[in-house]
Design an enzyme around this catalytic site. Structure first.
Site, PDB file in Angstrom:
ATOM      1  N   ARG A 238       0.811  -1.061   0.020  1.00  0.00           N
ATOM      2  CA  ARG A 238      -0.157  -0.020   0.116  1.00  0.00           C
ATOM      3  C   ARG A 238       1.067   1.178  -0.045  1.00  0.00           C
ATOM      4  O   ARG A 238       1.862   1.414   0.665  1.00  0.00           O
ATOM      5  CB  ARG A 238      -0.883  -0.001   1.152  1.00  0.00           C
ATOM      6  CG  ARG A 238      -1.976  -0.869   1.228  1.00  0.00           C
ATOM      7  CD  ARG A 238      -3.015  -0.445   0.066  1.00  0.00           C
ATOM      8  NE  ARG A 238      -4.430  -1.308   0.004  1.00  0.00           N
ATOM      9  CZ  ARG A 238      -4.449  -2.445  -0.871  1.00  0.00           C
ATOM     10  NH1 ARG A 238      -3.372  -2.683  -1.659  1.00  0.00           N
ATOM     11  NH2 ARG A 238      -5.657  -3.095  -0.698  1.00  0.00           N
ATOM     12  N   GLU A 267      -3.364   7.357  -4.138  1.00  0.00           N
ATOM     13  CA  GLU A 267      -3.851   6.889  -5.536  1.00  0.00           C
ATOM     14  C   GLU A 267      -5.074   7.418  -5.852  1.00  0.00           C
ATOM     15  O   GLU A 267      -6.028   7.424  -4.964  1.00  0.00           O
ATOM     16  CB  GLU A 267      -3.833   5.457  -5.145  1.00  0.00           C
ATOM     17  CG  GLU A 267      -2.977   4.578  -5.860  1.00  0.00           C
ATOM     18  CD  GLU A 267      -2.837   3.173  -5.635  1.00  0.00           C
ATOM     19  OE1 GLU A 267      -2.193   2.911  -4.714  1.00  0.00           O
ATOM     20  OE2 GLU A 267      -3.852   2.411  -6.359  1.00  0.00           O
ATOM     21  N   HIS A 285      -0.949   0.078  -9.944  1.00  0.00           N
ATOM     22  CA  HIS A 285      -1.579  -0.986  -9.018  1.00  0.00           C
ATOM     23  C   HIS A 285      -2.302  -1.866  -9.812  1.00  0.00           C
ATOM     24  O   HIS A 285      -3.481  -2.254  -9.951  1.00  0.00           O
ATOM     25  CB  HIS A 285      -2.722  -0.035  -8.354  1.00  0.00           C
ATOM     26  CG  HIS A 285      -3.059  -0.670  -7.000  1.00  0.00           C
ATOM     27  ND1 HIS A 285      -3.528  -0.215  -5.835  1.00  0.00           N
ATOM     28  CD2 HIS A 285      -2.790  -2.221  -6.647  1.00  0.00           C
ATOM     29  CE1 HIS A 285      -3.732  -1.186  -5.005  1.00  0.00           C
ATOM     30  NE2 HIS A 285      -3.586  -2.350  -5.342  1.00  0.00           N
TER      31      HIS A 285
HETATM   32  C1  DGY Z   1      -5.628  -6.113  -2.770  1.00  0.00           C
HETATM   33  O1  DGY Z   1      -6.415  -6.805  -3.294  1.00  0.00           O
HETATM   34  O2  DGY Z   1      -5.614  -5.498  -1.797  1.00  0.00           O
HETATM   35  C2  DGY Z   1      -4.843  -5.724  -4.091  1.00  0.00           C
HETATM   36  O3  DGY Z   1      -4.049  -4.409  -3.665  1.00  0.00           O
HETATM   37  C3  DGY Z   1      -5.208  -5.664  -5.323  1.00  0.00           C
HETATM   38  O4  DGY Z   1      -4.408  -5.596  -6.101  1.00  0.00           O
END
Ligand code: DGY
Length: 323
Positions: A238, A267, A285
């Site tokens: 993240r 983001e 992402h």
């Molecule tokens: C999630 O599922 O948390 C991922 O970041 C998606 O790519």
């Protein structure tokens, strides 16, 4: 009267099939974009269930207004976009999609490691820009992985999967996790280290922690300064785990050699200081973005939602906070 569910974005068909076969009236966001907070509230009127994504903000204000919701299934492993405290207070069940995206995300992490080490996007831009005039002895030199150290911050499912592939490249593995990871220690010969030592020893530092108050800005100016000037930082977890301003500065000043990022602090906004640098590979992402994984995620989220709305425990409940 069948219960209604809202799906906040177009998802792979197998997920929708499950909800329809379970007898729900399914409404899908017709727009190819994230809905605004008001649109999401409006769309959830009279809906018992919501299948949402990590791009939806499921905060207290939304939950106060979405009064008919009984269950929320997010098509993501991360659930930092959902106010679990508020969901618990309102008796709304929450489920996520762990496990199914482990390999896809681990593979993308390796794609980023290789891309930064061998300067692949830069080399592609060079060629497409018409600058390739022939083989050169010092043209676009990168670094080798063999004999280098991979530092894994967060040895959960994804961090472990990344570490288990390191032997294929002849890399040593060190890791940091609140617990011990016997699988990584046994199968990859990994050594558990405190963060300061991991940062100082690793040639590639890769982040695999969930976003919590403890991990927010885990990598800031001080941590970046502990890394070797020849080291690379990779993030497929993240964005807010890294202080992006500090990272842009460290990359600009060559305090570290480079970075490979799939996620961002705000983001989809990317720090402008990162966009102009050659020594950072930026992806939008796409950690779980494979046909196989996204189908599995859609099915899993739909099954979780159907179970919760039928009064059964979902396969993947998100643990709600204790009082
Ligand atoms: C999630 O599922 O948390 C991922 O970041 C998606 O790519």
């Amino acid at each position: 009267m069948p219960e209604k569910v809202f799906v906040s974005r177009s998802i792979p068909r197998p997920g929708l099939d499950i909800l329809e076969a379970a007898g729900f009236r399914v409404e899908v966001n017709p727009e190819e974009r994230v809905l605004t907070a008001e649109e999401l509230v409006r769309s959830c009127r009279e809906k018992a269930g919501l299948l949402c994504l990590l791009t939806d903000t499921i905060d207290r204000s939304f939950l106060d207004q979405a009064t008919t919701l009984k269950a929320i299934a997010t098509m993501s492993v991360g659930y930092n976009h959902i106010d679990l405290e508020a969901a618990k207070e309102k008796g709304i069940g929450v489920a996520n999609t762990p496990g199914v995206l482990t390999d896809a995300t681990a593979e993308l992490t390796w794609a980023l490691i290789l891309a930064v080490a061998r300067r692949i996007p830069e080399a592609t831009r060079f060629l497409r820009g018409g600058e390739f005039t022939g083989w050169g002895p010092i043209l676009l030199l990168g670094v080798e992985l063999n004999g280098k150290t991979l530092g894994i911050v967060g040895a959960g499912r994804i961090g472990t999967a990344v570490g288990l592939k390191a032997a294929a490249f002849g890399m040593k593995v060190v890791y940091l996790d609140p617990g011990r990871c016997p699988e990584l220690e046994k199968r990859a010969g990994a050594e558990k280290l405190p963060l300061e030592r991991l940062l100082a020893e690793a040639d590639f530092v890769t982040l695999h922690v969930p976003l919590t108050e403890e991990t927010r800005c885990l990598i800031g100016r001080g941590e970046l300064r502990r890394m070797k000037p020849t080291a690379f930082l990779i993030n497929t977890s993240r964005g807010p785990v890294i202080d992006e301003e500090a990272l842009a500065e460290a990359l600009r000043e060559k305090e570290i050699a480079g970075a490979g990022l799939d996620v961002y602090e705000k983001e989809p906004h990317v720090h402008p200081g990162l966009l102009t640098l050659q020594n950072v590979v930026l992806l939008p992402h796409i950690g779980s973005a494979t046909v196989e994984t996204r189908s599995r995620m859609a099915v899993m989220a739909a099954e979780n939602l159907a179970a919760m709305l039928s009064g059964k425990p979902p396969k993947n409940p998100v643990p709600l906070p204790r009082n």
